[in-house]
Design an enzyme around this catalytic site. Sequence first.
Site, short mmCIF file in Angstrom:
data_model
loop_
_atom_site.label_atom_id
_atom_site.label_comp_id
_atom_site.label_asym_id
_atom_site.label_seq_id
_atom_site.Cartn_x
_atom_site.Cartn_y
_atom_site.Cartn_z
N ALA A 66 0.86 -1.18 0.00
CA ALA A 66 0.00 0.00 0.00
C ALA A 66 0.90 1.23 0.00
CB ALA A 66 -0.88 -0.01 1.24
N GLY A 111 0.63 -5.24 0.73
CA GLY A 111 -0.54 -5.43 -0.12
C GLY A 111 -0.22 -6.09 -1.46
N GLU A 114 -0.12 -9.71 -0.73
CA GLU A 114 -1.50 -10.14 -0.46
C GLU A 114 -2.30 -10.28 -1.75
OE1 GLU A 114 -1.78 -6.85 2.41
OE2 GLU A 114 -2.61 -8.30 3.81
N GLU A 134 4.74 -4.94 7.09
CA GLU A 134 3.92 -3.94 7.80
C GLU A 134 4.37 -3.74 9.24
OE1 GLU A 134 2.72 -6.40 5.91
OE2 GLU A 134 1.10 -5.67 4.64
N1 CO8 Z 1 4.52 3.30 -0.63
C1 CO8 Z 1 4.91 4.49 -1.14
N2 CO8 Z 1 6.11 4.68 -1.76
C2 CO8 Z 1 6.94 3.63 -1.84
C3 CO8 Z 1 6.60 2.37 -1.33
C4 CO8 Z 1 5.32 2.21 -0.71
N3 CO8 Z 1 4.87 1.04 -0.23
N4 CO8 Z 1 7.62 1.52 -1.55
C5 CO8 Z 1 8.57 2.24 -2.18
N5 CO8 Z 1 8.17 3.52 -2.36
C6 CO8 Z 1 8.89 4.61 -3.01
C7 CO8 Z 1 10.02 5.13 -2.12
O1 CO8 Z 1 9.53 6.06 -1.18
C8 CO8 Z 1 10.93 5.75 -3.17
O2 CO8 Z 1 10.39 6.99 -3.54
P1 CO8 Z 1 11.41 8.24 -3.80
O3 CO8 Z 1 12.25 7.82 -4.96
O4 CO8 Z 1 10.47 9.36 -4.14
O5 CO8 Z 1 12.18 8.42 -2.56
C9 CO8 Z 1 10.78 4.83 -4.38
O6 CO8 Z 1 9.54 4.11 -4.17
C10 CO8 Z 1 11.90 3.81 -4.50
O7 CO8 Z 1 11.98 3.13 -3.26
P2 CO8 Z 1 13.38 2.97 -2.47
O8 CO8 Z 1 14.27 4.12 -2.75
O9 CO8 Z 1 13.05 2.70 -1.04
O10 CO8 Z 1 13.94 1.68 -3.19
P3 CO8 Z 1 14.92 0.58 -2.58
O11 CO8 Z 1 15.32 -0.30 -3.72
O12 CO8 Z 1 15.99 1.20 -1.76
O13 CO8 Z 1 14.00 -0.28 -1.57
C11 CO8 Z 1 12.03 -1.46 -0.92
C12 CO8 Z 1 12.94 -1.02 -2.09
C13 CO8 Z 1 12.77 -2.47 -0.04
C14 CO8 Z 1 10.81 -2.14 -1.56
C15 CO8 Z 1 11.60 -0.23 -0.09
O14 CO8 Z 1 11.12 0.77 -0.98
C16 CO8 Z 1 10.53 -0.52 0.92
O15 CO8 Z 1 10.80 -1.06 1.96
N6 CO8 Z 1 9.27 -0.12 0.60
C17 CO8 Z 1 8.16 -0.25 1.52
C18 CO8 Z 1 7.65 -1.67 1.54
C19 CO8 Z 1 6.54 -1.79 2.56
O16 CO8 Z 1 6.70 -1.51 3.73
N7 CO8 Z 1 5.36 -2.26 2.10
C20 CO8 Z 1 4.22 -2.45 2.94
C21 CO8 Z 1 3.34 -1.23 2.91
S1 CO8 Z 1 1.96 -1.37 4.03
C22 CO8 Z 1 0.87 -2.39 3.26
O17 CO8 Z 1 1.08 -2.82 2.17
C23 CO8 Z 1 -0.37 -2.72 4.01
C24 CO8 Z 1 -1.42 -3.34 3.11
C25 CO8 Z 1 -2.73 -3.36 3.77
C26 CO8 Z 1 -3.19 -1.98 4.08
C27 CO8 Z 1 -4.41 -2.00 4.82
C28 CO8 Z 1 -5.06 -0.64 4.84
C29 CO8 Z 1 -4.89 0.16 6.06
#
Ligand code: CO8
Length: 260
Positions: A66, A111, A114, A134
């Site tokens: 998400a 997500g 999922e 998460e």
């Molecule tokens: N949301 C928003 N932006 C994101 C997300 C995300 N989930 N993942 C990556 N991005 C963005 C980064 O902020 C970054 O943006 P910018 O270039 O503007 O800084 C860009 O994508 C590239 O990401 P990274 O620079 O972090 O890339 P890396 O190769 O260093 O890392 C990762 C890749 C490991 C995937 C890292 O980006 C990461 O950890 N992302 C988050 C993953 C995460 O935590 N996902 C779970 C989110 S919560 C969820 O999914 C809950 C679902 C159910 C919700 C229920 C409703 C309430």
Amino acid sequence: MAYENILFEVQDGIALLTFNRPKALNALNPQTLEEVRDAVERVRQDDALRVLVFTGAGDKAFVAGADISELQKMNPLEARLFAERGQEIVFSLEALPKPVIACVNGFALGGGCELAMSCDFIYASERAQFGQPEINLGIIPGFGGTQRLARLIGRAKAKEICMTGERISAQEAKALGLVAKVFPAETLLEETLKAARNLAEKSRVALRAIKQAVDRGMDVDLKTGCAFEAEAFGVCFAGQDAREGTTAFLEKRKPHFTGT
Ligand code: CO8
């Protein structure tokens, strides 16, 4: 509706839905969920579309979860509504009477993992990584992850993945039974579309019966599940495809299924 965050392409009866926010690693915001909901409904209504394939744009991510910038602003009610909307979509994939394949080309996190788990099966690239991170955000999976992961790979491993937030590789996911096949990144989409075209030639009636029997059977005891199977087996014989398939075998020719 016009799509901004997904691409929706159709070829040979296959609908290919590509999450297309590569700068945010294809993270799911409310607009993207709305577009996915609309596209799934199109696939449901269009008889000419036989198989749905999900993949992600760019070479890094399927869906990195998400959109955290949206989550960060949510109050409890908004978070609950967002989770419910996501859950409606993943349930609609399971209810779709057609095969749905996740073509996981990179990160499938939160997500994204999922959503992939609610597809009928997952083909992954060697570079793919799966996880439910998460916990590192102080929250839990909200699109059914705690439930589907435990059903797919067992409760202890599911808890470990959700509690630690650690990512697993495509090969490990395959060993756990989460992923059906792993391909080199360069051939993943081609192999997935090949499998989708192969499914598109099979009996629609039988594919739907398999999907329903397996999915309904997951939530009940063995005997009740086998009763579902017998019922679905009978349904196959109500149409032309069962006669065509068995006759083609005996006549040593390729069957031509019409889905009737
Ligand atoms: N949301 C928003 N932006 C994101 C997300 C995300 N989930 N993942 C990556 N991005 C963005 C980064 O902020 C970054 O943006 P910018 O270039 O503007 O800084 C860009 O994508 C590239 O990401 P990274 O620079 O972090 O890339 P890396 O190769 O260093 O890392 C990762 C890749 C490991 C995937 C890292 O980006 C990461 O950890 N992302 C988050 C993953 C995460 O935590 N996902 C779970 C989110 S919560 C969820 O999914 C809950 C679902 C159910 C919700 C229920 C409703 C309430």
